[in-house]
Design a protein around this motif. Structure first.
Motif, PDB file in Angstrom:
ATOM      1  N   ILE B 110       0.860  -1.199   0.000  1.00  0.00           N
ATOM      2  CA  ILE B 110       0.000   0.000   0.000  1.00  0.00           C
ATOM      3  C   ILE B 110       0.891   1.243   0.000  1.00  0.00           C
ATOM      4  N   GLU B 189      -2.090 -13.477  -4.933  1.00  0.00           N
ATOM      5  CA  GLU B 189      -1.261 -12.427  -4.321  1.00  0.00           C
ATOM      6  C   GLU B 189       0.209 -12.618  -4.709  1.00  0.00           C
ATOM      7  N   SER B 216      -0.308  -2.230  -8.873  1.00  0.00           N
ATOM      8  CA  SER B 216      -0.197  -2.140  -7.408  1.00  0.00           C
ATOM      9  C   SER B 216      -1.591  -2.049  -6.780  1.00  0.00           C
ATOM     10  N   ASN B 220      -3.028  -4.707  -4.092  1.00  0.00           N
ATOM     11  CA  ASN B 220      -3.549  -4.330  -2.776  1.00  0.00           C
ATOM     12  C   ASN B 220      -4.990  -4.768  -2.565  1.00  0.00           C
ATOM     13  N   THR B 224      -5.941  -7.101   0.533  1.00  0.00           N
ATOM     14  CA  THR B 224      -6.974  -6.691   1.495  1.00  0.00           C
ATOM     15  C   THR B 224      -8.055  -7.768   1.620  1.00  0.00           C
TER      16      THR B 224
END
Lengths: 345, 637
Positions: B110, B189, B216, B220, B224
Motif C-alpha cells: 500500500i 497475491e 499495485s 492491494n 486486502t
C-alpha cells in the motif's frame, strides 16, 4: 510584559511556598479545597497555573541577572510535580498511580529539555562538566558519583528484593463481567434485555424518560424535583415504588452503603474495601440496572471466577429479598443519587 | 516504435493476468459459496424426512442443519495432544509472528502504491526518481518478508493441526470453502506481487508506468481481501454466526463470514497494519541513518524515515476511532464481553494499551519537534514547544489513569474506597475521550507547525488566516474538554454519544487546518532550506521507539482480543477443555508479548540485511538533489 510576568512569577512563588507548607505540615492539604464535582479539572487548572508561574519566575530571575540553569529547572520542576502529587492531593494517591504519573512527568521534562539542540546543550552542560572534570571541584564530584551511584543502585536493588511483611498488592476487578443470564427465585433473567418492572409512567408502562425526569437533581444539593416527592402520601406509580425501595434500603442496605449512599455506613469501615459508593460516577451510573440486579441477588459469593479476588462481603440478597424488592431498591438507588441507569439504545 | 507497442501490449496483458488472478478465486469458489445448494443434496440422500432445521445464534434465521455439532472436547491426547509445556504458548508465538509479517507485507505494497503514485504525479523529475526508487526498495524488502510470512503461515497451520486437532477440525469443517478461496487468493497475491516487482524496470515511463501503478492497485485489492477472509475466522471465534446453539453449520457461508465483529475488525486491522508498516519502515530508515557514514546516506535515510513516519501516523490518527467502533460493537454484541475487556478482568491491559498509544503520539510529536531543527527559520516555533509538551502530558495523564487501581490493602483503606475521589474521575470513559482527543489535536498542531516551519505565508489574508487557525484550535480544545466535563453530568448512554462531536472536532482540525494551512503556504516565502540529514540522533531513536511501541501494542491487543473469549474456543459454542483454559497473569502476558516483539525485530533485521544485499544504488543525478533542500517531500509539504 515585565509587570505581567512579575504577577505570574508571584503565582509560581506562592505555589512553591504553599507546597512547602503542606510538606512541612504547616499548611493543611485542604487549605485550597478540592471542590466535589470540579476536582479533576481543578487539579489540571492548578498545574497549568503553576507551569505559568514557573515560566514567569524563570523570566523574572533571568531579567534580574540570576537565571536558573536549565538542568536545575528540570530537576526542580519534576520534584515539584512528585511532591504535589504526594502532598497536595487528598486522600493519598496509591503508589502505583503516582509511579505512572512520575514517569510521565519525567518523560515530559526530558521532551522539554531536549526539544531543540540549544536547550539540550544547556541541560547537558552540568553533566558534561562533571564527566569532563576540568576543575578540581568537578573531579571530586565525579569521584563522589563513582562511589555514590553504585551504592544508590545497590540500595534500591536490596530494598526491592528484601522480603517484606506488607500485605500483597491486589489487582481487584471492580466490575466483574456478568453472566449472560441469571436465575433468581426460579426465574431466568437475561441481563442484556431485562428491565426494571417498576420503572413505569403514570399509565403503568415502562418509561425511562419519565423516571429520569423525576430523579433528584445532580450536583451538590441533590434536591428533589418539584411535585416529585416519593414521601408524599399521594405519590403513585414510579414515585411510590421509589419510596418502597427506600424503605427496603434503610431496613437492609444503609448500614453498610450509608444513608447518603456514599459507601460510608455505620459498619463501612469494618470492611476492606469499604462498600461501594453509589454517588461515584464510576459505579452504578456506568452500569445497566440488570447488572445491579445480578450483583444484589448473588452478592459477593456469586461473583464469577474472573472476578477474583472477590473481596466482597455483600450477602446474596435473593435469600432475604423478593425479586420485586430488589428491583425497587435499585429504583431508589438511582433516584437518590441522581443517576440514570445505562442503556444501550 | 514497434518495441514500445510490444511493451505496451505486454504490460496490458500482465495487468489483465493480474485481474484474472484476482477473479480466479472468486470464479472457482462460486459453486462453493452457494454452499446451501450442495447441502440439501447431502441431506436428501438420507431422505426428506430427516431434514433438520436450526436457528442461527446471531441472525436468528432458520436454516437446514448441514454440519456436525461443535465437538465436546476432553482433556487428553486425542483432543489436546501436547509436548511437555503449554500448547497455547507455542500457538501464540506462531500466530503472532505470522501476524507481524502478514501485516508488514500487506502494508508495504500500500505504501509502494502511494509513493509510486506520488512519483508519477510530481512534476519534479529528481523527486519522481527518488520516490520511484524508494517504492522499489520497499517492495524488495517486502518480497523477502513475503516468503517468511508464507513459511510462518505453514508453521501456524501445522501447530493448529498437531496441537488442537479437534478445534481446527471443527473450524475447517465450517470454513472449508473460505479456506480454499483463501489459498487461491494467496496464489493470486504471490503471482501479482512477482509480476509487479519484476515488471518494475520494464514499465518506467508514460502509459506503461500507469499500467504498473494499476498493478499495485490490483495487488492491494487482493491483499486486502485476503486479510478480510482471515479476519472472518477470528470474527467467528469471538462472535459466531451462521451456526445453531450446538455449533451446527446452517448452510449460509455469508452469515459465517459476516459476523457481528467482522466489519469493525477489518477496518481496525487495515489501519493498524498501515500504521505498523509505517513504523517498521521508519525504524529501518532510522537504523540506517544512525549507521550511515556519509552525509548523502544520512540525507536519504532521514527523508525515508520522515515519509514512512508521515504515512504511518496518517493511519495512526484514525486508529483510536476505529478501535472505539470495534469496542462499541463488542458491547453491543455481548455486554459481558465488553465489561470483561474494559472494566473487568482485562481492564489493566487496556491501561497498558493506553500507555502505549500515548507513547506513539508522544514519539511522533517529539520527532516532529526534532525535525523542526533541520529547517532554517523554524526557530520561532521552538520556544512554544514546552507548552505543547504540557498539554500533551496532561491529556496523557488523564488517558492512562486506571479505573481499577493497583494498591495494597493499606493504601485502599487510606483512600477510603475502591475509587479515588479525585483521580477516579479520570478513570471513566468521558475523561479518557477528552484525553485522547487532546493528544491527537496537539499532534495535528505539531504537524501544522512542521508544515509551515521554514515558510512565511505571502497571501494577502495571512494575518486573518493565522488568527482564524489559532481561534479554531482554541475552540477545538475548549469543545473537547468541555464535552469531557459535561459527560459527568449526563447519563451514560448519552455520554457515549458525546464521543461523536469530540471526534468530529478533532477530525475538523485535521482536515480544515491542514487544508487552510496548505492554501496559506501556497507560494510562501522560504526562510531557509530543509537540510535533510541534519537532524538529531534523538529523533531517530524516537522513530525506533514508535516502531517498537507499535509492535508491542499489536501483540498486546491481539492477546486481549483473543483472551476475551475466556474459556471458549468459539464463544458460547465450543468450550476450551484443555488445562490452559484460564487467563494468564498480566506479568506473564507482558513477558510473552515482549518475547514476540524481540523475536520479530531480530528476524526482521535479518530480512532487512538480506534485502540490502540486492538494493540498487539510486541514480547519481537523483541523489544530487537530496542535499539541496529544494525538493519538498509530499505528505508534509
Amino acid at each position: 510584559m515585565k509587570a505581567f510576568m512579575s504577577v505570574v512569577a508571584l503565582i509560581g512563588a506562592m505555589g512553591i511556598l504553599l507546597l512547602a507548607g503542606m510538606i512541612l505540615e504547616i499548611v493543611p492539604s485542604n487549605t485550597v479545597r478540592l471542590v466535589e464535582g470540579y476536582m479533576p479539572m481543578q487539579i489540571l487548572f492548578e498545574l497549568s497555573l503553576f507551569v505559568a508561574g514557573f515560566t514567569g519566575l524563570s523570566y523574572v530571575l533571568g531579567t534580574m541577572g540570576m537565571p536558573i540553569p536549565r538542568f536545575w529547572q528540570a530537576i526542580a520542576f519534576w520534584s515539584f510535580i512528585l511532591l504535589y502529587l504526594k502532598f497536595r492531593v487528598y486522600p493519598p494517591i496509591p503508589f502505583s498511580v503516582r509511579a505512572m504519573y512520575g514517569t510521565v512527568s519525567l518523560v515530559a521534562v526530558f521532551m522539554w529539555v531536549s526539544a531543540n539542540e540549544e536547550d539540550w546543550k544547556k541541560f547537558k552542560q552540568p553533566i558534561m562538566n562533571i564527566l569532563d572534570a576540568q576543575t578540581g571541584a568537578n573531579k571530586m564530584l565525579r569521584y563522589g558519583y563513582l562511589v555514590l551511584l553504585p551504592i544508590l543502585i545497590g540500595g534500591f536493588s536490596y530494598n526491592s528484593m528484601v522480603p517484606k511483611s506488607e500485605e500483597p498488592i491486589e489487582l481487584r476487578t471492580v466490575h466483574p463481567a456478568p453472566p449472560a443470564s441469571t436465575k433468581v427465585h426460579g426465574k431466568t433473567y437475561t441481563l442484556q434485555t431485562s428491565q426494571n418492572p417498576f420503572r413505569v409512567n403514570a399509565e403503568g408502562k415502562y418509561d425511562q424518560e419519565y423516571s429520569n425526569a423525576n430523579i433528584v437533581e445532580q450536583g451538590m444539593g441533590r434536591l428533589m424535583k418539584p411535585n416529585a416527592n416519593p414521601w408524599d402520601k399521594d405519590a403513585q406509580g414510579y414515585l411510590k415504588y421509589v419510596r418502597e425501595g427506600g424503605e427496603i434500603f434503610f431496613q437492609n442496605c444503609h448500614f453498610c452503603h450509608g444513608d447518603n449512599l456514599n459507601g460510608r455506613g455505620l459498619h463501612a469501615f469494618a470492611f476492606n474495601p469499604i462498600p461501594a459508593n453509589f454517588t461515584d460516577p464510576g459505579t452504578i451510573a456506568q452500569l445497566q440496572e440488570s447488572f445491579i440486579f445480578w450483583r444484589i441477588a448473588k452478592g459477593g459469593i456469586g461473583l464469577p471466577n474472573e472476578g477474583f479476588p472477590w473481596a466482597s462481603v455483600m450477602p446474596p440478597w435473593e435469600q432475604h429479598l423478593t425479586v420485586d424488592e430488589i428491583w425497587k431498591v435499585i429504583l431508589f438507588e438511582y433516584w437518590h443519587t441522581g443517576y440514570y441507569p445505562r442503556t444501550w439504545d | 516504435m514497434g518495441l514500445v507497442a510490444g511493451k505496451k501490449l505486454f504490460s496490458i496483458m500482465a495487468l489483465c493476468a493480474m485481474i484474472g488472478l484476482l477473479l480466479l478465486p472468486i470464479a472457482v469458489s462460486l459453486p462453493s459459496l452457494a454452499m446451501g445448494a450442495d447441502a440439501p443434496d447431502a441431506v436428501k440422500k438420507d431422505g426428506e424426512a430427516k431434514v433438520e432445521k436450526g436457528r442461527d445464534v446471531y441472525y436468528k434465521t432458520e436454516g437446514i442443519v448441514v454440519g456436525a455439532p461443535a465437538p465436546k472436547t476432553v482433556d487428553g491426547p486425542r483432543d489436546y495432544p501436547r509436548y511437555n509445556f503449554e500448547s497455547r504458548v507455542l500457538l501464540w508465538f506462531a500466530n503472532q509472528q505470522h501476524l507481524y509479517y502478514g501485516s508488514f507485507v500487506l502494508a508495504v505494497p500500500i505504501f509502494c502504491m502511494v509513493i509510486e503514485f506520488m512519483g508519477v504525479v510530481t512534476k519534479d523529475k529528481t523527486m519522481a526518481k527518488r520516490y520511484d526508487q524508494l517504492a522499489h526498495d520497499f517492495i524488495k524488502i517486502s518480497l523477502t518478508a513475503y516468503s517468511l510470512t508464507a513459511v510462518l503461515g505453514g508453521i501456524l497451520i501445522f501447530t493448529f493441526l498437531t496441537l488442537y486437532p479437534a478445534f481446527f477440525g471443527y473450524l475447517s469443517s465450517i470454513f472449508r470453502p473460505v479456506m480454499h478461496v483463501y489459498a487461491l487468493m494467496f496464489v493470486a497475491e504471490s503471482g501479482t506481487l512477482y509480476i509487479y516487482y519484476y515488471g518494475w524496470d520494464k514499465m518506467t515511463e508514460g502509459f506503461l508506468k500507469w499500467i504498473h501503478l494499476s498493478m499495485s492497485v490490483v495487488l492491494n485489492v487482493i491483499g486486502t481481501l485476503l486479510m478480510f477472509l482471515a479476519n472472518s475466522w477470528i470474527g467467528f471465534m469471538m462472535s459466531p454466526a451462521g451456526v445453531d446453539e450446538q455449533g451446527r453449520y446452517l448452510g449460509n457461508i455469508w452469515h459465517v463470514i459476516h459476523t457481528a465483529l467482522w466489519n469493525p475488525l477489518n477496518v481496525h486491522r487495515i489501519l493498524g497494519n498501515m500504521a505498523f508498516g509505517g513504523g517498521v519502515v521508519a525504524a529501518y530508515a532510522a537504523y540506517k541513518f544512525l549507521a550511515s557514514k556519509t552525509d548523502e546516506d544520512r540525507a536519504h535515510y532521514d527523508w525515508m524515515g520522515y515519509i514512512a513516519m508521515a504515512l504511518g501516523v496518517a493511519f495512526l490518527i484514525p486508529l483510536p476511532f476505529a478501535g472505539y467502533w470495534l469496542m462499541r460493537e463488542v458491547y453491543a454484541y455481548r455486554q459481558q464481553m465488553g465489561i470483561t475487556l474494559m472494566g473487568g478482568l482485562l481492564a489493566w491491559l487496556f491501561i497498558i494499551q493506553a500507555t502505549m498509544i500515548g507513547i506513539l503520539f508522544l514519539s511522533t510529536n517529539y520527532y516532529l519537534w526534532q525535525a523542526l531543527g533541520r529547517m532554517r527559520g523554524a526557530e520561532k516555533y521552538q520556544r512554544y514547544i514546552k507548552y505543547l509538551v504540557f498539554v500533551l502530558c496532561c491529556g496523557y495523564l488523564v488517558f492512562i489513569t486506571p479505573h481499577t487501581i493497583v494498591m495494597s490493602p493499606a493504601e485502599l483503606k487510606a483512600m477510603g474506597g475502591q475509587q479515588h475521589p479525585v483521580l477516579g474521575n479520570y478513570g471513566v470513559m468521558s475523561a479518557k475521550n477528552g484525553g485522547i482527543n487532546v493528544i491527537i489535536t496537539t499532534t495535528i498542531l505539531s504537524f501544522v507547525w512542521y508544515m509551515r516551519g521554514n515558510k512565511v505565508s505571502t497571501v494577502s489574508w495571512s494575518k486573518f488566516g493565522n488568527i482564524f487557525m489559532g481561534v479554531f484550535f482554541g475552540c477545538a480544545y475548549f469543545n473537547i474538554i468541555g464535552l469531557a466535563v459535561l459527560g459527568y453530568y449526563i447519563p451514560a448512554n448519552v455520554r457515549v454519544g458525546l464521543s461523536v462531536p469530540q471526534v468530529a472536532t478533532t477530525l475538523s482540525c485535521l482536515f480544515f487546518m491542514f487544508a487552510l494551512n496548505s492554501f496559506m503556504m501556497k507560494g510562501a516565502k522560504q526562510m531557509g532550506a530543509i537540510e535533510w540529514g541534519k537532524i538529531s540522533a534523538r529523533s531517530q531513536y524516537a522513530l525506533i521507539m514508535l516502531a517498537t511501541a507499535f509492535t508491542w501494542m499489536m501483540g498486546l491487543m491481539g492477546y486481549i482480543r483473543s483472551s476475551v473469549r475466556l474459556f471458549w474456543h468459539v464463544n458460547e459454542i465450543m468450550r476450551d477443555n484443555s488445562p490452559w483454559a484460564y487467563t494468564h497473569t498480566v506479568g506473564f502476558a507482558a513477558n510473552m508479548i515482549s518475547f514476540n516483539v524481540l523475536f520479530f525485530w531480530v528476524s526482521i533485521l535479518f530480512v532487512f540485511w538480506l534485502g540490502s544485499l540486492g538494493i540498487k544504488k539510486a541514480p547519481v543525478e537523483a541523489k544530487e538533489g537530496v542535499l539541496g533542500g529544494t525538493p519538498q517531500p509530499a505528505g508534509g509539504h
